[in-house]
Write a protein that holds these residues in place. Sequence first.
Motif, short mmCIF file in Angstrom:
data_model
loop_
_atom_site.label_atom_id
_atom_site.label_comp_id
_atom_site.label_asym_id
_atom_site.label_seq_id
_atom_site.Cartn_x
_atom_site.Cartn_y
_atom_site.Cartn_z
N VAL A 1 0.86 -1.18 0.00
CA VAL A 1 0.00 0.00 0.00
C VAL A 1 0.90 1.24 0.00
O VAL A 1 1.77 1.39 0.85
CB VAL A 1 -0.94 0.01 1.22
N HIS A 2 0.68 2.11 -0.97
CA HIS A 2 1.51 3.30 -1.13
C HIS A 2 0.91 4.55 -0.50
O HIS A 2 1.64 5.45 -0.09
CB HIS A 2 1.76 3.57 -2.62
N ARG A 3 -0.42 4.60 -0.43
CA ARG A 3 -1.07 5.81 0.07
C ARG A 3 -2.47 5.47 0.55
O ARG A 3 -3.16 4.62 -0.03
CB ARG A 3 -1.15 6.85 -1.06
N GLU B 1 5.53 8.51 6.23
CA GLU B 1 5.19 9.80 5.64
C GLU B 1 4.51 9.66 4.28
O GLU B 1 3.49 10.33 4.01
CB GLU B 1 6.46 10.66 5.51
N ALA B 2 5.05 8.84 3.40
CA ALA B 2 4.45 8.70 2.07
C ALA B 2 3.08 8.06 2.14
O ALA B 2 2.18 8.38 1.36
CB ALA B 2 5.38 7.87 1.17
N LEU B 3 2.91 7.16 3.11
CA LEU B 3 1.65 6.43 3.23
C LEU B 3 0.52 7.32 3.72
O LEU B 3 -0.59 7.30 3.18
CB LEU B 3 1.85 5.24 4.18
N LEU B 4 0.79 8.11 4.76
CA LEU B 4 -0.30 8.91 5.35
C LEU B 4 0.14 10.23 5.96
O LEU B 4 -0.58 10.82 6.76
CB LEU B 4 -1.04 8.06 6.39
N GLY B 5 1.29 10.73 5.53
CA GLY B 5 1.76 12.01 6.04
C GLY B 5 0.81 13.15 5.73
O GLY B 5 0.76 14.14 6.47
N HIS B 6 0.06 13.04 4.65
CA HIS B 6 -0.88 14.09 4.24
C HIS B 6 -2.12 14.15 5.12
O HIS B 6 -2.92 15.08 5.00
CB HIS B 6 -1.32 13.84 2.79
N LEU B 7 -2.30 13.16 6.00
CA LEU B 7 -3.51 13.10 6.83
C LEU B 7 -3.35 13.80 8.17
O LEU B 7 -4.30 13.84 8.96
CB LEU B 7 -3.90 11.63 7.07
N ARG C 1 8.24 13.27 15.09
CA ARG C 1 9.19 12.16 14.92
C ARG C 1 8.75 11.16 13.86
O ARG C 1 9.44 10.17 13.62
CB ARG C 1 9.38 11.44 16.26
N GLY C 2 7.58 11.43 13.26
CA GLY C 2 7.08 10.50 12.25
C GLY C 2 6.30 9.34 12.83
O GLY C 2 6.01 8.36 12.13
N LEU C 3 5.94 9.43 14.10
CA LEU C 3 5.16 8.39 14.76
C LEU C 3 3.68 8.77 14.80
O LEU C 3 3.34 9.95 14.84
CB LEU C 3 5.66 8.19 16.20
#
Length: 393
Positions: free
Chosen positions: A106-108, A322-328, A334-336
């Motif tokens: 899954v990419h996004r 980030e690529a998967l759901l950073g836009h949400l 920390r990216g968690l």
Amino acid sequence: MVTTPPAPPLHPVYVIGGGPGGLAVAAALHARGVRAVVLEKSDAVGASWRAHYDRLRLHTTRRLSALPGLKMPRSFGRWVARADVVRYLETYAEKHELEVVTGVEVHRIERSGADWVLHATGGRLLTGRAVVVATGYNHTPHLPEWPGLHEYGGRLTHARAYRAPGPYEGKDVLVVGVGNTGAEIAADLAGGGAARVRLAVRTVPHIVRRTTLGWPAQRSGILVRRLPVFLVDRMGALLARFAAPDLSAYGLPRPDKGLATRQREGAIPVQDVGLIDAVRAGKVEIVAAVEGFEDGEVVLADGSRIAPDAVIAATGYRRALEALLGHLDVLDERGLPVTHGARSPREAPGLYFTGFTNPISGMFRELARDAERIARRIARSHGTARRNGRELV
């Protein structure tokens, strides 16, 4: 006579990741009559465990590491070996008749009305009513941006590529990083024929015995996990003086921060599986942190330079979400994920996360507990949706 048409079937719950966390959630959902589809990008479940080094064992006891609905066999012993963990995960998926689709990444993830749309391998668009992200705490190997790294011509690998000490027999090896992985690889090399093993340390860790008088460190972690930080710090310091030797003379002084304080910063204690004895015997030498690479040599923080035959970087992993759901807007600085377990982010109801904490009470134990909580929450929502004759977010 007027009949009410049946409600349309609910979209499945998609679980991203076929490791222990994802399988546990899928099994707990299946037990509650909720269809769950596990999407695994590799060709088999337990991909991360298949890739770990050979001597790895769970640092948590067999009894406290079982996932919902299946005990670990007594034949695995108290400390379960890597290969047996893989066997257990395979058996777990079969016993619970889990719907696992391999070779799909899954990419996004995007919101679409009351549903979630997953953009996956091959241009697939998958619609789910809920999504559980279980891609793992140790997802993508991380290498620091050391000066001179890209010009370094020596043999440098991440710890993810390490399997056994055989290829390093007779070699001078530098292991960078003294987390559980680095400590265990250093001990493995020291006992496996490496000519010289050095361990580069930036921040001195807390080192605890895996067991003390038969009492596993994991049980202590469970008992203190809800106590105030200052109290656990004091208890940890007191216990260390009785249970672990002072290695200051060897370059590993007592940490200047308490055990619970360090855990809140993301660093769990190192469970000793041979490092203490190897350091005291001179088989593993402690050196300063790596600052960079220059002229074929490794530059250390104290200004010294060394030229090992091989460098193994046990420098951790990134979650790579980030690529998967950073836009949400569901990740912290920390990216968690901003939530975990049965809680969804306020901006993303129906989105759940498991396996993104590093608890001193044991990862498998907490994955099992999270799985039950997530499944209860989704199943409760599932029942509400059925009663209302509609699909649920």
